[in-house]
Design an enzyme around this catalytic site. Sequence first.
Site, short mmCIF file in Angstrom:
data_model
loop_
_atom_site.label_atom_id
_atom_site.label_comp_id
_atom_site.label_asym_id
_atom_site.label_seq_id
_atom_site.Cartn_x
_atom_site.Cartn_y
_atom_site.Cartn_z
N SER A 1 -6.40 4.78 -4.39
CA SER A 1 -8.02 4.77 -4.43
C SER A 1 -8.53 3.35 -3.92
O SER A 1 -8.20 2.98 -2.96
CB SER A 1 -8.54 5.11 -5.73
OG SER A 1 -10.09 5.45 -5.61
N THR A 2 -9.28 2.67 -4.77
CA THR A 2 -9.97 1.60 -4.40
C THR A 2 -8.94 0.54 -3.99
O THR A 2 -7.97 0.14 -4.52
CB THR A 2 -10.67 1.02 -5.48
OG1 THR A 2 -11.65 2.07 -6.16
CG2 THR A 2 -11.51 -0.45 -5.33
N HIS B 1 -8.42 8.30 -1.72
CA HIS B 1 -9.85 8.77 -1.92
C HIS B 1 -10.74 8.13 -1.03
O HIS B 1 -10.98 7.08 -0.84
CB HIS B 1 -10.17 8.39 -3.52
CG HIS B 1 -9.31 8.79 -4.60
ND1 HIS B 1 -9.42 8.20 -5.88
CD2 HIS B 1 -8.88 9.98 -4.80
CE1 HIS B 1 -8.78 8.99 -6.68
NE2 HIS B 1 -8.12 9.91 -5.90
N MET C 1 -9.08 2.78 -8.72
CA MET C 1 -9.87 2.96 -9.93
C MET C 1 -9.55 4.35 -11.02
O MET C 1 -9.54 5.18 -10.32
CB MET C 1 -11.30 2.89 -9.73
CG MET C 1 -12.26 3.04 -10.92
SD MET C 1 -12.51 1.34 -11.92
CE MET C 1 -13.93 2.14 -12.96
N ASP D 1 -6.76 9.21 -11.84
CA ASP D 1 -6.14 10.39 -11.14
C ASP D 1 -4.56 9.81 -10.42
O ASP D 1 -4.30 8.94 -9.94
CB ASP D 1 -6.97 10.35 -9.67
CG ASP D 1 -6.48 11.59 -9.07
OD1 ASP D 1 -6.13 12.62 -9.64
OD2 ASP D 1 -6.60 11.80 -7.90
#
Length: 363
Positions: free
Chosen positions: A174-175, A200, A293, A296
């Site tokens: 993600s991030t 993501h 972050m 997940d």
Amino acid sequence: MADADGIIRVLIIDDSAVVRQTLSEILESDTLIEVVGTASDPYRAVEKLRTVKPDVITLDVEMPRMDGLTFLRKLMAQAPIPVVICSSLTGAGTDTQIRALEYGAVDIITKPVLGTRQFLEESRMRILDAVKGAARARIRRQKSVSAPTVVQRALQSTQSLSETTEKVIAIGASTGGTEAIRILLSSLPEDCPGILIVQHMPEGFTRSFAERLNTLCRINVKEAEDGDSLLRGHALIAPGNRHMRLRRSGARYVVGLEDGPLVSRHRPSVNVLFRSVARYAGANAIGVILTGMGSDGSEGLLEMREAGAYTIGQDEDSSVVYGMPREAWAQGAVVVQAGLSELPALVMRMSNASALTPTKNRT
């Protein structure tokens, strides 16, 4: 990073007054976020930065007087602040926005638009999560991995796709994940096992991300399409806004794409991918959870480990946001943690192992 009071202060830079107002309303609907200013272009933003110190900046790319990419590069060279790119869905411009991630932006969100109540709520959730993730990001230059020879030494043999021992590499991020994925994939040999990736990212940007990676890597990288076969030397990236699952078709691995509700607050969801890999690849899989972050992927990675897969988590020192890897480690889903520079050789060493069995040793 938020101040001691826990409030995340945000500066919005966008040439559209409507977008500035809408973003302000969405962000300030969360009691932990305060909009400390808005600016219609980078020059006005510089004036604002003389009097306010935001924790996060949301930045449009296409603006008058100075484009967002130029402003981003100047900002990161002089006074780095976590930046979230806020862009409209325009196919022609997505390559520029992907480059913004290479220049130091930590995430991409799409500008809020009118839609169904569910669409607006998902959009709001995505915007808030992106800003909160950015506030926790450690902004620094990532060193590129320059050790392809080490990876090549770790590769000792190749196998036919018809064999049941064919390996699958599943990656979730993600991030900060776009740069981590670039560094990892660009160091892998062209005959590495097939790779499935969930990053993501909004709909419309994953294709440009895949095309960009395809120009930088020895392996073939593309945005996944429903029914694609998973082949050696190929990486498939889940399209934004679609879940991706691994399936088997005889001796072949294929992928299926589907709509459906958010899972773990995301679509695509890392958990959805990892659970399908646990089911269909079992001990022939390597799971990798990278910077990001939230949580997940932790549950799906645990299912992979319990199915016999070898599981790896990016370590805290090399993560932009040590959220997803930390949660996976805490749940016992990760066999070993490793720095980003160590991941390519480790992934190849484990994908070449004759059997991937979980170990009690956790480092």
